[in-house]
Design a protein around this motif. Structure first.
Motif, PDB file in Angstrom:
ATOM      1  N   ARG A  17       1.885  -5.332 -22.561  1.00 50.51           N
ATOM      2  CA  ARG A  17       1.008  -6.315 -23.203  1.00 50.51           C
ATOM      3  C   ARG A  17       1.168  -7.679 -22.544  1.00 50.51           C
ATOM      4  NH1 ARG A  17       0.810 -10.246 -26.990  1.00 50.51           N
ATOM      5  NH2 ARG A  17       3.055 -10.327 -27.250  1.00 50.51           N
ATOM      6  N   VAL A  18       2.414  -8.102 -22.320  1.00 45.20           N
ATOM      7  CA  VAL A  18       2.672  -9.401 -21.688  1.00 45.20           C
ATOM      8  C   VAL A  18       2.157  -9.403 -20.248  1.00 45.20           C
ATOM      9  CG1 VAL A  18       4.505 -10.945 -20.897  1.00 45.20           C
ATOM     10  CG2 VAL A  18       4.612  -9.965 -23.190  1.00 45.20           C
ATOM     11  N   ALA A  19       2.353  -8.308 -19.532  1.00 48.77           N
ATOM     12  CA  ALA A  19       1.860  -8.221 -18.150  1.00 48.77           C
ATOM     13  C   ALA A  19       0.343  -8.343 -18.096  1.00 48.77           C
ATOM     14  CB  ALA A  19       2.308  -6.911 -17.514  1.00 48.77           C
ATOM     15  N   ALA A  20      -0.352  -7.749 -19.065  1.00 47.01           N
ATOM     16  CA  ALA A  20      -1.817  -7.846 -19.106  1.00 47.01           C
ATOM     17  C   ALA A  20      -2.252  -9.281 -19.388  1.00 47.01           C
ATOM     18  CB  ALA A  20      -2.371  -6.907 -20.175  1.00 47.01           C
ATOM     19  N   ILE A  21      -1.535  -9.971 -20.269  1.00 42.49           N
ATOM     20  CA  ILE A  21      -1.857 -11.377 -20.566  1.00 42.49           C
ATOM     21  C   ILE A  21      -1.664 -12.229 -19.327  1.00 42.49           C
ATOM     22  CG2 ILE A  21      -1.090 -13.411 -21.870  1.00 42.49           C
ATOM     23  CD1 ILE A  21      -0.455 -11.473 -24.200  1.00 42.49           C
ATOM     24  N   VAL A  22      -0.545 -12.045 -18.630  1.00 42.46           N
ATOM     25  CA  VAL A  22      -0.267 -12.827 -17.420  1.00 42.46           C
ATOM     26  C   VAL A  22      -1.302 -12.534 -16.347  1.00 42.46           C
ATOM     27  CG1 VAL A  22       1.389 -13.123 -15.532  1.00 42.46           C
ATOM     28  CG2 VAL A  22       2.195 -13.065 -17.889  1.00 42.46           C
ATOM     29  N   LYS A  23      -1.679 -11.277 -16.196  1.00 40.51           N
ATOM     30  CA  LYS A  23      -2.692 -10.905 -15.207  1.00 40.51           C
ATOM     31  C   LYS A  23      -4.020 -11.588 -15.501  1.00 40.51           C
ATOM     32  CE  LYS A  23      -4.685  -6.832 -13.019  1.00 40.51           C
ATOM     33  NZ  LYS A  23      -4.680  -5.371 -12.966  1.00 40.51           N
ATOM     34  N   GLU A  24      -4.419 -11.613 -16.765  1.00 42.12           N
ATOM     35  CA  GLU A  24      -5.668 -12.270 -17.158  1.00 42.12           C
ATOM     36  C   GLU A  24      -5.600 -13.773 -16.911  1.00 42.12           C
ATOM     37  OE1 GLU A  24      -9.481 -12.743 -18.191  1.00 42.12           O
ATOM     38  OE2 GLU A  24      -8.480 -10.825 -17.906  1.00 42.12           O
ATOM     39  N   MET A  25      -4.451 -14.386 -17.233  1.00 40.35           N
ATOM     40  CA  MET A  25      -4.286 -15.823 -16.995  1.00 40.35           C
ATOM     41  C   MET A  25      -4.371 -16.135 -15.505  1.00 40.35           C
ATOM     42  SD  MET A  25      -1.271 -16.704 -19.751  1.00 40.35           S
ATOM     43  CE  MET A  25      -0.932 -18.287 -19.043  1.00 40.35           C
ATOM     44  N   ASN A  26      -3.736 -15.321 -14.673  1.00 34.31           N
ATOM     45  CA  ASN A  26      -3.797 -15.527 -13.229  1.00 34.31           C
ATOM     46  C   ASN A  26      -5.226 -15.392 -12.714  1.00 34.31           C
ATOM     47  OD1 ASN A  26      -1.064 -16.019 -12.967  1.00 34.31           O
ATOM     48  ND2 ASN A  26      -0.557 -13.902 -12.487  1.00 34.31           N
ATOM     49  N   LYS A  27      -5.953 -14.430 -13.263  1.00 35.77           N
ATOM     50  CA  LYS A  27      -7.341 -14.231 -12.873  1.00 35.77           C
ATOM     51  C   LYS A  27      -8.178 -15.459 -13.224  1.00 35.77           C
ATOM     52  CE  LYS A  27     -11.024 -10.834 -13.565  1.00 35.77           C
ATOM     53  NZ  LYS A  27     -11.394  -9.601 -14.293  1.00 35.77           N
ATOM     54  N   GLN A  28      -7.988 -16.000 -14.435  1.00 43.57           N
ATOM     55  CA  GLN A  28      -8.731 -17.191 -14.858  1.00 43.57           C
ATOM     56  C   GLN A  28      -8.366 -18.396 -14.001  1.00 43.57           C
ATOM     57  OE1 GLN A  28      -7.924 -17.607 -19.030  1.00 43.57           O
ATOM     58  NE2 GLN A  28      -9.227 -15.865 -19.600  1.00 43.57           N
ATOM     59  N   LEU A  56     -10.108 -18.125 -10.679  1.00 47.80           N
ATOM     60  CA  LEU A  56     -11.527 -18.465 -10.790  1.00 47.80           C
ATOM     61  C   LEU A  56     -11.736 -19.971 -10.908  1.00 47.80           C
ATOM     62  CD1 LEU A  56     -12.833 -15.637 -13.162  1.00 47.80           C
ATOM     63  CD2 LEU A  56     -13.352 -15.967 -10.737  1.00 47.80           C
ATOM     64  N   GLN A  57     -10.893 -20.636 -11.669  1.00 44.47           N
ATOM     65  CA  GLN A  57     -10.996 -22.090 -11.813  1.00 44.47           C
ATOM     66  C   GLN A  57     -10.776 -22.782 -10.478  1.00 44.47           C
ATOM     67  OE1 GLN A  57      -8.188 -23.109 -14.865  1.00 44.47           O
ATOM     68  NE2 GLN A  57      -9.612 -22.663 -16.531  1.00 44.47           N
ATOM     69  N   LYS A  58      -9.776 -22.325  -9.722  1.00 43.06           N
ATOM     70  CA  LYS A  58      -9.514 -22.928  -8.416  1.00 43.06           C
ATOM     71  C   LYS A  58     -10.688 -22.711  -7.475  1.00 43.06           C
ATOM     72  CE  LYS A  58      -4.495 -22.748  -8.487  1.00 43.06           C
ATOM     73  NZ  LYS A  58      -3.303 -22.159  -7.886  1.00 43.06           N
ATOM     74  N   GLN A  59     -11.263 -21.513  -7.498  1.00 42.68           N
ATOM     75  CA  GLN A  59     -12.406 -21.225  -6.628  1.00 42.68           C
ATOM     76  C   GLN A  59     -13.601 -22.082  -7.017  1.00 42.68           C
ATOM     77  OE1 GLN A  59     -12.881 -17.005  -7.024  1.00 42.68           O
ATOM     78  NE2 GLN A  59     -11.433 -16.558  -5.390  1.00 42.68           N
ATOM     79  N   THR A  60     -13.794 -22.308  -8.311  1.00 44.92           N
ATOM     80  CA  THR A  60     -14.884 -23.148  -8.779  1.00 44.92           C
ATOM     81  C   THR A  60     -14.692 -24.578  -8.299  1.00 44.92           C
ATOM     82  OG1 THR A  60     -15.085 -21.754 -10.720  1.00 44.92           O
ATOM     83  CG2 THR A  60     -16.179 -23.876 -10.815  1.00 44.92           C
ATOM     84  N   ILE A  90     -12.969 -25.573  -5.685  1.00 43.91           N
ATOM     85  CA  ILE A  90     -13.150 -25.604  -4.232  1.00 43.91           C
ATOM     86  C   ILE A  90     -14.637 -25.563  -3.896  1.00 43.91           C
ATOM     87  CG2 ILE A  90     -12.804 -24.260  -2.113  1.00 43.91           C
ATOM     88  CD1 ILE A  90     -10.055 -23.471  -3.242  1.00 43.91           C
ATOM     89  N   GLY A  91     -15.384 -24.750  -4.611  1.00 47.90           N
ATOM     90  CA  GLY A  91     -16.826 -24.650  -4.383  1.00 47.90           C
ATOM     91  C   GLY A  91     -17.525 -25.976  -4.641  1.00 47.90           C
ATOM     92  N   LYS A  92     -17.102 -26.701  -5.682  1.00 43.89           N
ATOM     93  CA  LYS A  92     -17.696 -28.004  -5.982  1.00 43.89           C
ATOM     94  C   LYS A  92     -17.381 -29.005  -4.883  1.00 43.89           C
ATOM     95  CE  LYS A  92     -17.767 -27.593 -10.999  1.00 43.89           C
ATOM     96  NZ  LYS A  92     -17.199 -28.100 -12.264  1.00 43.89           N
ATOM     97  N   LYS A  93     -16.153 -28.961  -4.359  1.00 40.13           N
ATOM     98  CA  LYS A  93     -15.772 -29.893  -3.298  1.00 40.13           C
ATOM     99  C   LYS A  93     -16.577 -29.629  -2.037  1.00 40.13           C
ATOM    100  CE  LYS A  93     -11.036 -30.838  -4.718  1.00 40.13           C
ATOM    101  NZ  LYS A  93      -9.619 -30.671  -4.370  1.00 40.13           N
ATOM    102  N   GLN A  94     -16.801 -28.346  -1.741  1.00 38.75           N
ATOM    103  CA  GLN A  94     -17.547 -28.005  -0.535  1.00 38.75           C
ATOM    104  C   GLN A  94     -19.029 -28.326  -0.703  1.00 38.75           C
ATOM    105  OE1 GLN A  94     -16.571 -23.917   0.093  1.00 38.75           O
ATOM    106  NE2 GLN A  94     -14.662 -24.391   1.156  1.00 38.75           N
ATOM    107  N   ALA A  95     -19.513 -28.327  -1.915  1.00 35.92           N
ATOM    108  CA  ALA A  95     -20.922 -28.595  -2.161  1.00 35.92           C
ATOM    109  C   ALA A  95     -21.261 -30.062  -1.907  1.00 35.92           C
ATOM    110  CB  ALA A  95     -21.288 -28.214  -3.589  1.00 35.92           C
ATOM    111  N   ARG A  96     -20.280 -30.944  -2.101  1.00 35.53           N
ATOM    112  CA  ARG A  96     -20.532 -32.369  -1.833  1.00 35.53           C
ATOM    113  C   ARG A  96     -20.762 -32.589  -0.342  1.00 35.53           C
ATOM    114  NH1 ARG A  96     -15.358 -34.984  -4.285  1.00 35.53           N
ATOM    115  NH2 ARG A  96     -15.150 -33.564  -5.984  1.00 35.53           N
ATOM    116  N   ALA A  97     -21.587 -33.552  -0.050  1.00 40.25           N
ATOM    117  CA  ALA A  97     -21.845 -33.869   1.354  1.00 40.25           C
ATOM    118  C   ALA A  97     -20.610 -34.559   1.931  1.00 40.25           C
ATOM    119  CB  ALA A  97     -23.047 -34.793   1.465  1.00 40.25           C
ATOM    120  N   PRO A  98     -20.154 -34.117   3.055  1.00 38.05           N
ATOM    121  CA  PRO A  98     -18.982 -34.764   3.656  1.00 38.05           C
ATOM    122  C   PRO A  98     -19.341 -36.156   4.144  1.00 38.05           C
ATOM    123  CG  PRO A  98     -19.850 -33.056   5.103  1.00 38.05           C
ATOM    124  CD  PRO A  98     -20.620 -32.993   3.824  1.00 38.05           C
ATOM    125  N   ARG A  99     -18.395 -37.053   4.004  1.00 34.78           N
ATOM    126  CA  ARG A  99     -18.627 -38.428   4.445  1.00 34.78           C
ATOM    127  C   ARG A  99     -18.519 -38.498   5.959  1.00 34.78           C
ATOM    128  NH1 ARG A  99     -14.537 -42.143   1.582  1.00 34.78           N
ATOM    129  NH2 ARG A  99     -13.347 -40.260   1.261  1.00 34.78           N
TER     130      ARG A  99
END
Length: 136
Positions: free
Chosen positions: A88-99, A102-106, A108-117
């Motif tokens: 049960r704890v391993a499943a919770i940790v796995k889900e947290m790592n997955k989230q 996803l947050q980090k990828q989001t 990074i995607g926002k940073k790349q979407a901005r026009a570079p100076r």
């Protein structure tokens, strides 16, 4: 010493590690080469020897004896509860790592979407930057 065996078998190496007598596979390998280990009265030097309930492991030089015993129904239930909680704890940790991933990828995607100076460097600006050496 009595060891409760919850599975069909345990290897000699795993038994010695689990009981805390030795700490690594390399230590066990050299220990078996240099010391006498008896399994049910016969000398044994294989780390992978399968041990089952009722087997007796003796380390005469250390004055240690390990008897493999079957656990009681209460101990089996407690062991199963522990395994279920770990899963049960391993499943919770796995889900947290997955989230988190996803947050980090989001982000990074926002940073790349901005026009570079775009900046222009003059020779004076490039001369002011510190010199970087490889490997530092």
């Amino acid at each position: 010493m009595e060891y409760k065996l919850f599975d069909d078998y345990i290897t000699l190496q795993s038994l010695l590690k689990t009981t805390g007598l030795l700490h690594s596979g390399g230590a066990i390998k050299s220990f078996l080469a240099e010391n006498q280990v008896l399994v049910n009265g016969q000398e044994e030097n294989r780390r992978g020897k399968k041990l089952r309930v009722g087997d007796l492991v003796e380390l005469p030089e250390q004055a240690k004896t390990i008897t493999l015993a079957a656990p009681s129904p209460e101990e089996i239930q407690e062991h199963e509860n522990d395994l279920a909680e770990k899963a049960r704890v391993a499943a919770i940790v796995k889900e947290m790592n997955k989230q988190n991933k996803l947050q980090k990828q989001t982000k990074i995607g926002k940073k790349q979407a901005r026009a570079p100076r775009q900046t222009k460097h003059t020779s004076e600006q490039t001369d002011r930057r510190p010199v970087r050496f490889p490997g530092t």
